[in-house]
Design a protein around this motif. Structure first.
Motif, PDB file in Angstrom:
ATOM      1  N   ASN A  37       0.827  -1.211   0.000  1.00  0.00           N
ATOM      2  CA  ASN A  37       0.000   0.000   0.000  1.00  0.00           C
ATOM      3  C   ASN A  37       0.857   1.254   0.000  1.00  0.00           C
ATOM      4  OD1 ASN A  37      -2.556  -1.172  -0.043  1.00  0.00           O
ATOM      5  ND2 ASN A  37      -2.611  -1.387   2.167  1.00  0.00           N
ATOM      6  N   GLU A  38       1.874   1.288   0.870  1.00  0.00           N
ATOM      7  CA  GLU A  38       2.738   2.468   0.931  1.00  0.00           C
ATOM      8  C   GLU A  38       3.438   2.702  -0.395  1.00  0.00           C
ATOM      9  OE1 GLU A  38       5.572   2.648   4.041  1.00  0.00           O
ATOM     10  OE2 GLU A  38       4.048   2.771   5.610  1.00  0.00           O
ATOM     11  N   ALA A  39       3.944   1.635  -1.002  1.00  0.00           N
ATOM     12  CA  ALA A  39       4.653   1.769  -2.272  1.00  0.00           C
ATOM     13  C   ALA A  39       3.727   2.308  -3.362  1.00  0.00           C
ATOM     14  CB  ALA A  39       5.245   0.418  -2.681  1.00  0.00           C
ATOM     15  N   ILE A  40       2.526   1.781  -3.422  1.00  0.00           N
ATOM     16  CA  ILE A  40       1.566   2.218  -4.447  1.00  0.00           C
ATOM     17  C   ILE A  40       1.148   3.663  -4.213  1.00  0.00           C
ATOM     18  CG2 ILE A  40      -0.787   1.879  -5.326  1.00  0.00           C
ATOM     19  CD1 ILE A  40      -0.236  -1.188  -4.879  1.00  0.00           C
ATOM     20  N   ARG A  41       0.875   4.033  -2.959  1.00  0.00           N
ATOM     21  CA  ARG A  41       0.501   5.426  -2.666  1.00  0.00           C
ATOM     22  C   ARG A  41       1.628   6.382  -3.031  1.00  0.00           C
ATOM     23  NH1 ARG A  41      -2.097   3.209   2.005  1.00  0.00           N
ATOM     24  NH2 ARG A  41      -0.238   3.662   3.210  1.00  0.00           N
ATOM     25  N   ASP A  42       2.878   5.984  -2.747  1.00  0.00           N
ATOM     26  CA  ASP A  42       3.999   6.845  -3.092  1.00  0.00           C
ATOM     27  C   ASP A  42       4.136   6.976  -4.607  1.00  0.00           C
ATOM     28  OD1 ASP A  42       6.097   8.536  -2.182  1.00  0.00           O
ATOM     29  OD2 ASP A  42       7.557   6.976  -2.667  1.00  0.00           O
ATOM     30  N   GLY A  43       3.922   5.880  -5.319  1.00  0.00           N
ATOM     31  CA  GLY A  43       3.945   5.939  -6.782  1.00  0.00           C
ATOM     32  C   GLY A  43       2.866   6.855  -7.330  1.00  0.00           C
ATOM     33  N   LEU A  44       1.690   6.797  -6.739  1.00  0.00           N
ATOM     34  CA  LEU A  44       0.602   7.689  -7.167  1.00  0.00           C
ATOM     35  C   LEU A  44       0.945   9.141  -6.860  1.00  0.00           C
ATOM     36  CD1 LEU A  44      -2.531   5.633  -6.120  1.00  0.00           C
ATOM     37  CD2 LEU A  44      -1.817   6.220  -8.445  1.00  0.00           C
ATOM     38  N   ARG A  45       1.537   9.376  -5.686  1.00  0.00           N
ATOM     39  CA  ARG A  45       1.931  10.738  -5.324  1.00  0.00           C
ATOM     40  C   ARG A  45       2.905  11.300  -6.369  1.00  0.00           C
ATOM     41  NH1 ARG A  45       6.275  12.795  -3.546  1.00  0.00           N
ATOM     42  NH2 ARG A  45       7.202  10.789  -2.979  1.00  0.00           N
ATOM     43  N   LEU A  46       3.890  10.494  -6.760  1.00  0.00           N
ATOM     44  CA  LEU A  46       4.852  10.937  -7.773  1.00  0.00           C
ATOM     45  C   LEU A  46       4.168  11.218  -9.112  1.00  0.00           C
ATOM     46  CD1 LEU A  46       7.769   8.474  -6.989  1.00  0.00           C
ATOM     47  CD2 LEU A  46       7.721  10.951  -6.565  1.00  0.00           C
ATOM     48  N   LEU A  47       3.218  10.370  -9.490  1.00  0.00           N
ATOM     49  CA  LEU A  47       2.464  10.573 -10.725  1.00  0.00           C
ATOM     50  C   LEU A  47       1.678  11.882 -10.671  1.00  0.00           C
ATOM     51  CD1 LEU A  47       1.401   9.356 -13.460  1.00  0.00           C
ATOM     52  CD2 LEU A  47      -0.468   8.407 -12.092  1.00  0.00           C
ATOM     53  N   PHE A  48       1.000  12.119  -9.543  1.00  0.00           N
ATOM     54  CA  PHE A  48       0.216  13.352  -9.403  1.00  0.00           C
ATOM     55  C   PHE A  48       1.121  14.579  -9.471  1.00  0.00           C
ATOM     56  CE2 PHE A  48      -2.895  10.728  -6.663  1.00  0.00           C
ATOM     57  CZ  PHE A  48      -3.499  10.228  -7.797  1.00  0.00           C
ATOM     58  N   GLU A  49       2.267  14.534  -8.779  1.00  0.00           N
ATOM     59  CA  GLU A  49       3.193  15.667  -8.805  1.00  0.00           C
ATOM     60  C   GLU A  49       3.719  15.917 -10.217  1.00  0.00           C
ATOM     61  OE1 GLU A  49       6.221  15.062  -5.881  1.00  0.00           O
ATOM     62  OE2 GLU A  49       4.843  15.474  -4.222  1.00  0.00           O
ATOM     63  N   ARG A  50       3.989  14.854 -10.944  1.00  0.00           N
ATOM     64  CA  ARG A  50       4.481  14.972 -12.321  1.00  0.00           C
ATOM     65  C   ARG A  50       3.478  15.730 -13.192  1.00  0.00           C
ATOM     66  NH1 ARG A  50       5.108   9.646 -15.874  1.00  0.00           N
ATOM     67  NH2 ARG A  50       7.258   9.955 -16.391  1.00  0.00           N
ATOM     68  N   HIS A  51       2.191  15.578 -12.882  1.00  0.00           N
ATOM     69  CA  HIS A  51       1.137  16.223 -13.661  1.00  0.00           C
ATOM     70  C   HIS A  51       0.629  17.505 -13.005  1.00  0.00           C
ATOM     71  CE1 HIS A  51       0.799  13.170 -16.774  1.00  0.00           C
ATOM     72  NE2 HIS A  51       1.083  12.304 -15.814  1.00  0.00           N
ATOM     73  N   GLY A  52       1.395  18.011 -12.026  1.00  0.00           N
ATOM     74  CA  GLY A  52       1.083  19.314 -11.451  1.00  0.00           C
ATOM     75  C   GLY A  52       0.120  19.314 -10.287  1.00  0.00           C
ATOM     76  N   PHE A  53      -0.265  18.165  -9.777  1.00  0.00           N
ATOM     77  CA  PHE A  53      -1.146  18.106  -8.609  1.00  0.00           C
ATOM     78  C   PHE A  53      -0.294  18.061  -7.348  1.00  0.00           C
ATOM     79  CE2 PHE A  53      -3.598  16.155 -11.997  1.00  0.00           C
ATOM     80  CZ  PHE A  53      -4.806  16.826 -11.901  1.00  0.00           C
ATOM     81  N   LYS A  54      -0.769  18.678  -6.283  1.00  0.00           N
ATOM     82  CA  LYS A  54      -0.061  18.670  -5.005  1.00  0.00           C
ATOM     83  C   LYS A  54      -0.977  18.112  -3.921  1.00  0.00           C
ATOM     84  CE  LYS A  54       3.695  20.806  -6.311  1.00  0.00           C
ATOM     85  NZ  LYS A  54       4.975  20.180  -6.329  1.00  0.00           N
ATOM     86  N   LEU A  55      -0.378  17.408  -2.971  1.00  0.00           N
ATOM     87  CA  LEU A  55      -1.143  16.941  -1.825  1.00  0.00           C
ATOM     88  C   LEU A  55      -1.561  18.142  -0.995  1.00  0.00           C
ATOM     89  CD1 LEU A  55       1.000  13.900  -0.650  1.00  0.00           C
ATOM     90  CD2 LEU A  55      -1.213  13.833  -1.766  1.00  0.00           C
TER      91      LEU A  55
END
Length: 72
Positions: A37-55
């Motif tokens: 779960n942690e690995a997948i969430r981190d991968g999604l976070r990186l994907l979102f940041e790459r496309h300009g989204f921020k947590l």
């Protein structure tokens, strides 16, 4: 678009190839992440940041299980 609270979570199901599962499990076995779960969430976070989204401030995000050196 409806925004979920940072504490609300929704369960989803995904299908991954055996190769993706192998890499995912290796990240956990090597201690890079505590769980899939942690690995997948981190991968999604990186994907979102790459496309300009921020947590959002205070929104949970995974961190590696331990610091890892990047030796060549």
């Amino acid at each position: 678009m409806m925004r979920m609270s940072a504490r609300m979570r929704e369960r989803i199901t995904i299908r991954l190839t055996a190769r993706y599962m192998e890499f995912l499990d290796r990240l956990v076995e090597e201690g890079v992440y505590n769980s899939r779960n942690e690995a997948i969430r981190d991968g999604l976070r990186l994907l979102f940041e790459r496309h300009g989204f921020k947590l959002l401030e205070g929104e949970p995000h995974p961190s590696p299980a331990r610091p890892r050196s990047r030796s060549a």
